[in-house]
Each structure stands twice: as C-alpha cells, then as structure tokens.
Design a protein around this motif. Structure first.
Motif, PDB file in Angstrom:
ATOM      1  N   LYS A  96       0.872  -1.183   0.000  1.00  0.00           N
ATOM      2  CA  LYS A  96       0.000   0.000   0.000  1.00  0.00           C
ATOM      3  C   LYS A  96       0.906   1.228   0.000  1.00  0.00           C
ATOM      4  N   LEU A  97       0.636   2.140  -0.941  1.00  0.00           N
ATOM      5  CA  LEU A  97       1.516   3.292  -1.141  1.00  0.00           C
ATOM      6  C   LEU A  97       0.727   4.588  -1.030  1.00  0.00           C
ATOM      7  N   PHE A  98       1.138   5.433  -0.105  1.00  0.00           N
ATOM      8  CA  PHE A  98       0.483   6.715   0.123  1.00  0.00           C
ATOM      9  C   PHE A  98       1.510   7.831  -0.050  1.00  0.00           C
ATOM     10  N   TYR A  99       1.025   9.015  -0.421  1.00  0.00           N
ATOM     11  CA  TYR A  99       1.914  10.168  -0.598  1.00  0.00           C
ATOM     12  C   TYR A  99       1.577  11.241   0.428  1.00  0.00           C
ATOM     13  N   LEU A 100       2.603  11.873   0.946  1.00  0.00           N
ATOM     14  CA  LEU A 100       2.462  13.141   1.660  1.00  0.00           C
ATOM     15  C   LEU A 100       3.026  14.210   0.735  1.00  0.00           C
ATOM     16  N   PHE A 124      -0.043  11.257  -9.072  1.00  0.00           N
ATOM     17  CA  PHE A 124      -0.762  11.217  -7.791  1.00  0.00           C
ATOM     18  C   PHE A 124      -1.774  10.073  -7.771  1.00  0.00           C
ATOM     19  N   ASN A 125      -2.374   9.795  -8.906  1.00  0.00           N
ATOM     20  CA  ASN A 125      -3.380   8.724  -8.971  1.00  0.00           C
ATOM     21  C   ASN A 125      -2.771   7.329  -8.964  1.00  0.00           C
ATOM     22  N   GLN A 126      -1.450   7.240  -8.969  1.00  0.00           N
ATOM     23  CA  GLN A 126      -0.783   5.944  -8.799  1.00  0.00           C
ATOM     24  C   GLN A 126      -0.702   5.547  -7.328  1.00  0.00           C
ATOM     25  N   SER A 127      -1.041   6.465  -6.435  1.00  0.00           N
ATOM     26  CA  SER A 127      -1.014   6.188  -4.996  1.00  0.00           C
ATOM     27  C   SER A 127      -2.314   5.512  -4.569  1.00  0.00           C
ATOM     28  N   ASP A 128      -2.341   5.086  -3.308  1.00  0.00           N
ATOM     29  CA  ASP A 128      -3.583   4.589  -2.709  1.00  0.00           C
ATOM     30  C   ASP A 128      -4.276   5.667  -1.889  1.00  0.00           C
ATOM     31  N   GLY A 129      -3.671   6.846  -1.805  1.00  0.00           N
ATOM     32  CA  GLY A 129      -4.259   7.958  -1.065  1.00  0.00           C
ATOM     33  C   GLY A 129      -3.207   9.008  -0.792  1.00  0.00           C
ATOM     34  N   LEU A 130      -3.664  10.233  -0.488  1.00  0.00           N
ATOM     35  CA  LEU A 130      -2.732  11.346  -0.322  1.00  0.00           C
ATOM     36  C   LEU A 130      -3.070  12.191   0.897  1.00  0.00           C
ATOM     37  N   ILE A 131      -2.017  12.682   1.552  1.00  0.00           N
ATOM     38  CA  ILE A 131      -2.148  13.732   2.560  1.00  0.00           C
ATOM     39  C   ILE A 131      -1.700  15.027   1.892  1.00  0.00           C
ATOM     40  N   VAL A 132      -2.585  16.013   1.841  1.00  0.00           N
ATOM     41  CA  VAL A 132      -2.290  17.283   1.176  1.00  0.00           C
ATOM     42  C   VAL A 132      -2.313  18.397   2.215  1.00  0.00           C
ATOM     43  N   TRP A 330      -2.697  10.967   9.183  1.00  0.00           N
ATOM     44  CA  TRP A 330      -2.434   9.584   8.804  1.00  0.00           C
ATOM     45  C   TRP A 330      -3.586   8.667   9.221  1.00  0.00           C
ATOM     46  N   HIS A 331      -4.050   8.802  10.451  1.00  0.00           N
ATOM     47  CA  HIS A 331      -5.151   7.957  10.925  1.00  0.00           C
ATOM     48  C   HIS A 331      -6.441   8.235  10.150  1.00  0.00           C
ATOM     49  N   GLU A 332      -6.654   9.486   9.800  1.00  0.00           N
ATOM     50  CA  GLU A 332      -7.830   9.840   9.007  1.00  0.00           C
ATOM     51  C   GLU A 332      -7.753   9.216   7.613  1.00  0.00           C
ATOM     52  N   LEU A 333      -6.559   9.218   7.021  1.00  0.00           N
ATOM     53  CA  LEU A 333      -6.388   8.620   5.697  1.00  0.00           C
ATOM     54  C   LEU A 333      -6.611   7.112   5.762  1.00  0.00           C
ATOM     55  N   MET A 334      -6.131   6.476   6.819  1.00  0.00           N
ATOM     56  CA  MET A 334      -6.351   5.044   6.972  1.00  0.00           C
ATOM     57  C   MET A 334      -7.838   4.723   7.120  1.00  0.00           C
ATOM     58  N   SER A 335      -8.566   5.584   7.811  1.00  0.00           N
ATOM     59  CA  SER A 335     -10.018   5.376   7.952  1.00  0.00           C
ATOM     60  C   SER A 335     -10.708   5.485   6.602  1.00  0.00           C
ATOM     61  N   LYS A 336     -10.298   6.461   5.791  1.00  0.00           N
ATOM     62  CA  LYS A 336     -10.867   6.605   4.446  1.00  0.00           C
ATOM     63  C   LYS A 336     -10.557   5.389   3.593  1.00  0.00           C
ATOM     64  N   GLU A 337      -9.329   4.898   3.729  1.00  0.00           N
ATOM     65  CA  GLU A 337      -8.917   3.762   2.921  1.00  0.00           C
ATOM     66  C   GLU A 337      -9.726   2.509   3.290  1.00  0.00           C
ATOM     67  N   GLN A 338      -9.992   2.354   4.575  1.00  0.00           N
ATOM     68  CA  GLN A 338     -10.800   1.218   5.032  1.00  0.00           C
ATOM     69  C   GLN A 338     -12.238   1.345   4.537  1.00  0.00           C
ATOM     70  N   GLU A 339     -12.768   2.559   4.540  1.00  0.00           N
ATOM     71  CA  GLU A 339     -14.129   2.773   4.039  1.00  0.00           C
ATOM     72  C   GLU A 339     -14.241   2.393   2.567  1.00  0.00           C
TER      73      GLU A 339
END
Length: 342
Positions: A96-100, A124-132, A330-339
């Motif tokens: 799983k790959l995320f970007y900051l 950016f769309n190659q990631s699994d999610g981003l923190i902006v 980070w925790h918020e992004l993980m929650s989104k990813e789980q949803e």
C-alpha cells in the motif's frame, strides 16, 4: 505490519527545506514507522546523482524490505527518482503506497504547463491515497483529476527544541523568516513598527524599522523569535502576494507558519492565503488585505487581545511540537482507505 516513510533530502541545502520531511519521520516513528532516507546534493552533478539513485541506491535499499505500507514524501529529487521509488514499491505484491505532498509543482514552478499538470495528476493517482496541505489544495487537486482518497494535514508539524516563550513584552514588533531573496516586497515596505528579518540573501540595507538579524538553523532560529508577531507574505507587491511563490500561498501551508506558531508567535497573513481560514477560525493572529494596512492593524490590537491570541497559539504550538497534525492526518487517511474497501 511493516510501515515505512520514504524521503529524499538535499545534502547541500542549508535552509530549512528538509526540516519538514525530517520532522514527519521523527513524529511517525511514534506510530511504528521506520524512516528510509536517500540523499543527493543539488549543487554538484545533480543529474548524474539522480541516475545513480535510480539505477542503484533506490532498488538496492528497497528491494529487501517488506514494504507493506509506505508513505512517500513527495517530491524526491526529480521525476526520475519520484517514478523509481513508486515503481520499486509497487513491485511488492499487496503493498500500500500513500503520498504526503510537500509541494505540488503544477501549482508552483510549473504553473500553466498543462502537459506537466496531467503528468503530475496521473502520478498522484498511482497512490492509494494522499495527505495534502489543506482543503484549498485538496479541492484544486480533485477539480484537476485526482480520484484517490485525500485528507488535509492543516499544518506541518515542527519539532521545536526551544522552550516555549511566555510573557513577551507587548510592543507590536514583528519578525519575518525565510529566503529574503524571494521577498522583494521588503525593499518597498515602510513601517512604524519594528520588523526583524532572519534568513539568507539579505539586501545591503532596508527601510527604517526593518533590521536584518542573521541566518540560523531551524533548531536555533526559534530562540531568536522574541517578537510579537510572525509575518507571512511573499512576492514583490505591497498590495497582494504575487509571483510564483505569492500565488502559491493560495494553496500551500508555508513552513514558516509552523515555525512561528510552534514558537508561540501569533501570525500576520494575507487574507487570500489558504492558511488564512485556519488562522481566523482558531484566532491565531491577524488576517490582512495588504501591507499598507499593517501598521494600523497592529495598533488596533490591545494588550488583552494579544494575550488571548498568545493563549490560542500556545495550544496549537503544543500540537505542532508533538506531531499531532501528521499523526491525525495519517489515521484519518487510513479510515478513508478502510471505508473504500467496504
């Protein structure tokens, strides 16, 4: 679960540039992350070094590791190193790959370059999610085609080793920290109140009440910020923030805001800056339309009002000093990813 933060730093950079990335690694270690750092020197044979990074350093370091979860601090050195880090991580099944995002170059140095914009959005769309940085940046990215889950950081944390100064003498003084060569508005600014400057590339002289006070490391600099307010402005104009970096303030979180706030300083910021909404909502300083109104805005602040601002800033400072913004994001992004899995 094996979690890593991948970062790349410029060894030749003496300014505060790498500090934001270094602090992210330091704070996320509390959440079980391990840092993986790569280095280059932007002043010596940079292109050759990026080729060496791509062909040897990056695959050699990453291949043996169980890269289950990776947070990549974007950008690295250039497009070549960015792509290699991502392709190397993706070689591991189920990673799983995320970007900051520290910078969005299509909003900064590559503005109005439509071809580059599309390439960066695709990356950016190659990631699994981003923190902006903030909601303004998030909205712009979504409008321009980012479809991955995104969360707003709000502020970059700042590991500040200096004691939080309390009980400042109230004299409506200000400071400005950063690369002074990019802040040509300082050459035109005339003030009744004191403004002290910190950073490289100072001018030979400034107007009355504006004083150059030296350049210090990000760890020592907070010790010097004993003034009442920290100024956030960029460009050449007194009417608005302009130019590449002034326009960028509409979307980014300038690291100097984190420096000021983590040092206990209320800020003064342009009303069109993305961060102005956060400052206003949490009552952390003054929001101004232009620099012509700076003196009057300072005069309108009473000592009681200033103490209220300082009390609000101290609450945010404690969060910045303990990495609460990156950890929360980070925790918020993980929650989104789980949803999204449901």
């Amino acid at each position: 679960m094996n979690k890593y933060v991948i970062s790349m730093y410029d060894k030749g950079q003496n300014e505060a540039g790498p500090k934001a990335k270094v602090d992210v690694v330091r704070f996320l270690q509390n959440d079980g992350f391990t840092g993986i750092e790569f280095y280059f020197n932007g002043r010596r044979k940079a292109e050759l070094m990026s080729i060496i990074q791509t062909l040897w350093d990056i695959p050699h370091r990453l291949r043996p590791l169980p890269l289950e979860v990776v947070l990549f601090q974007y950008p690295a050195f250039n497009e070549r190193t960015n792509k290699k880090i991502v392709t190397q991580v993706r070689k591991q099944a189920n990673s799983k790959l995320f970007y900051l995002l520290h910078d969005v170059e299509a909003l900064r140095l590559r503005r109005n370059d439509k071809l580059f914009l599309q390439k960066e959005i695709n990356f950016f769309n190659q990631s699994d999610g981003l923190i902006v940085h903030n909601d303004k940046m998030l909205g712009w990215l979504k409008e321009n085609g980012v479809v991955k889950p995104m969360v707003s950081l709000q502020l970059f944390d700042y590991d500040n080793p200096q004691p939080l100064l309390e009980g400042r003498p109230f004299d409506r003084s200000m400071c400005f920290a950063g690369n002074l060569g990019k802040a040509s508005f300082l050459n035109k600014l005339q003030l009744n109140h004191s403004l002290e400057l910190f950073g490289p590339n100072q001018q030979a002289s400034y107007q009355q009440n504006i004083h150059y006070c030296g350049s210090y490391s990000p760890e020592v600099l907070p010790q010097k910020l004993t003034q009442n307010f920290g100024l956030i402005w960029d460009g050449s104009s007194l009417e608005k923030c302009d130019g590449v970096f002034g326009e960028y303030l509409r979307y980014n979180d300038p690291h100097k805001a984190s420096l000021y706030l983590s040092s206990g300083l209320p800020v003064i910021i342009w009303k069109e800056a993305a961060l102005a909404e956060f400052v206003h909502r949490h009552d952390l300083g003054l929001v101004i339309s232009n620099l012509h109104e700076l003196d009057a805005s300072l005069e309108a602040v009473s000592q009681d009002e200033y103490q209220r601002l300082c009390a609000n800033v101290r609450k945010v400072a404690q969060k910045l000093r303990t990495g609460q913004f990156i950890r929360q994001a980070w925790h918020e992004l993980m929650s989104k990813e789980q949803e999204n899995k449901k």
